[in-house]
Design an enzyme around this catalytic site. Structure first.
Site, PDB file in Angstrom:
ATOM      1  N   ASP A 194      51.202   4.378  54.540  1.00 24.97           N
ATOM      2  CA  ASP A 194      51.912   3.065  54.135  1.00 24.97           C
ATOM      3  C   ASP A 194      51.868   2.853  52.520  1.00 24.97           C
ATOM      4  OD1 ASP A 194      52.518   2.636  56.863  1.00 24.97           O
ATOM      5  OD2 ASP A 194      50.944   1.162  57.025  1.00 24.97           O
ATOM      6  N   CYS A 195      50.642   3.112  51.781  1.00 23.32           N
ATOM      7  CA  CYS A 195      50.643   3.054  50.427  1.00 23.32           C
ATOM      8  C   CYS A 195      50.990   4.186  49.659  1.00 23.32           C
ATOM      9  CB  CYS A 195      49.239   2.573  50.019  1.00 23.32           C
ATOM     10  SG  CYS A 195      47.847   3.525  50.809  1.00 23.32           S
ATOM     11  N   TYR A 196      50.846   5.388  50.195  1.00 26.46           N
ATOM     12  CA  TYR A 196      51.419   6.661  49.659  1.00 26.46           C
ATOM     13  C   TYR A 196      52.422   7.014  50.744  1.00 26.46           C
ATOM     14  CZ  TYR A 196      47.370   6.169  46.352  1.00 26.46           C
ATOM     15  OH  TYR A 196      46.377   5.884  45.545  1.00 26.46           O
TER      16      TYR A 196
END
Length: 440
Positions: free
Chosen positions: A127-129
């Site tokens: 989700d963040c990468y």
């Protein structure tokens, strides 16, 4: 007795007497060790030899959108990506999947030269990468950080190699001809750093050195560091002993002072140029820096037999003569390190100090703890480990997901108020160390 602080004052005022290790050997023969202690402030030592246990960390910078790089390649050479999102470690001996004579050492050298190299990265996507793939070119100036970190360099002495078997063998000591056809050795002898301070009175954590053309530092005893080896009559280890872990800014390095290499049927390696200044603080240090090639002993080992037994002892004056006698046979010798480059580095470091561009450091810690070397035993059966029940480390990650304030940080420690908990389950998958939540 002198101190490093006193020597630094002399360096900065242009009064310091600096000699290379070869020059100080000559001075000692002419005027004696006491005169060396009185006259000389600093002795510069150097080596330029294959040092396989080398590599470099790189921070490649974040992509857009960002990705967690888990599989990284540069020009077909795998880069270790088990560090963080965009950090990697290039191991010097890592071979290309396309060409075994090309590897991590070449990548490091090419990056230092500023060349453009093809870069590929893959990640699972989070989700963040969210990004899963990246491909393009990088060079030295595009990456954020690029620093060399070598776990084991500058071996203190190393055995010379020969081969009694009936076949040619290829090793990290080079090509060894059958039936004692030749002898190879790897050192700069009386110029070599750890042979001139064999007890490491002046070399330790934080010592500033010459590393591949720029300033570097000693950061720890190198791997396979041992100090329980036999000494010769001059107090110098006769076999492989101490080593250094070193670090330096690869962006500032001069490619002249490192070189990628391939040893046939062995693999990729890298020549590393290291120079270490030794302050002559007292007569004992003056004694050791004055030892000559005739007084530095090493073993001659037979790589053609299991266990590489010692055939005989020799010294670097004999090895450098070009010939050695084995079982009545005159055998040709040759180094695998470059004495010419070591001399150039020792002279360059001498120049830096003489021009007050390089001062000395006092080690924050000496490496004088007893260390020995273990082999890896082949253990087939052992008691298996059990995973212990995880315990809270009071990071507080669970606090912000609890809508009822049942989980709080009180004086920086986790507090749980059971009566406020509704068992909503929002906290049960957030603990990074695996504590079962809520802690009912």
């Amino acid at each position: 007795m002198k101190s490093v602080e006193e020597i630094n004052k002399r360096i900065l005022s242009g009064e310091a007497v600096v000699l290379t290790a070869e020059e100080v050997v000559k001075l000692a023969k002419e005027e004696g060790v006491k005169r060396v202690a009185e006259k000389v402030d600093v002795v510069t030592t150097a080596t330029f030899a294959p040092m396989c246990s080398s590599g470099a960390f790189v921070n490649f910078g974040h992509t857009r959108p960002p990705m967690r790089m888990e599989k990284i390649e540069i020009e077909g050479v795998e880069v270790y990506g088990g560090l963080a999102a965009v950090d990697g470690y290039i191991g010097a001996t890592q071979e290309s999947k396309h060409d075994k004579s090309f590897g991590g050492a070449h990548i490091i050298e090419l990056l230092i030269k500023g060349k453009n190299l093809r870069f590929k990265a893959e990640g699972k996507g989070t989700d963040c990468y969210p990004r899963k793939q990246f491909e393009g070119f990088i060079n030295r100036d595009m990456v954020n950080d690029f620093f060399m970190f070598n776990p084991r360099n500058a071996y203190q002495n190393y055995a010379a190699a020969t081969n009694s078997s009936d076949r040619t063998i290829y090793t990290y000591m080079g090509k060894l001809l059958p039936r004692f056809g030749n002898v190879t050795y790897s050192t700069s002898g009386e110029l070599s750093p750890l042979l001139k301070d064999p007890k490491m009175f002046t070399i330790g954590l934080g010592t500033k050195i010459f590393l591949c053309g720029t300033e570097g530092y000693i950061v720890w005893p190198g791997t396979q560091f041992r100090n329980d080896v036999k000494l010769n009559e001059h107090g110098i280890p006769i076999s492989a002993a101490r080593t250094l872990a070193v670090i330096g800014d690869a962006k500032k390095m001069n490619p002249r002072y490192l070189r990628a290499a391939y040893f046939k049927n062995y693999g990729v390696t890298i020549f590393i140029g290291i120079g270490v200044p030794i302050p002559v603080l007292n007569e004992e240090i003056a004694y050791y820096v004055s030892r000559s090639n005739e007084e530095i002993t090493t073993e001659l080992r037979d790589y053609g037999k299991a266990g590489r037994p010692v055939i005989r002892l020799t010294n670097y004056a004999e090895l450098r003569s070009g010939w050695i006698e084995i079982e009545g046979k005159k055998v040709k010798t040759s180094p695998i390190s470059s004495l010419a480059m070591a001399r150039e580095i020792a002279q360059l470091l001498k120049k830096w100090i003489a021009e007050a561009r390089f001062t000395l450091t006092v080690p924050a810690k000496l490496f004088d703890e007893h260390r020995s070397l273990k082999g890896l035993e082949e253990v087939k059966e052992a008691e298996k480990f059990d995973m212990e029940e995880p315990t809270c480390v009071n990071c507080g990650m669970c606090v912000s997901v609890c809508p009822y304030d049942a989980l709080k940080l009180v004086n920086d420690e986790l507090s749980f108020e059971k009566e406020l908990c509704t068992e909503c389950g929002l906290c049960n998958d957030v603990c990074p160390v695996g504590v079962k939540l809520p802690p009912l």
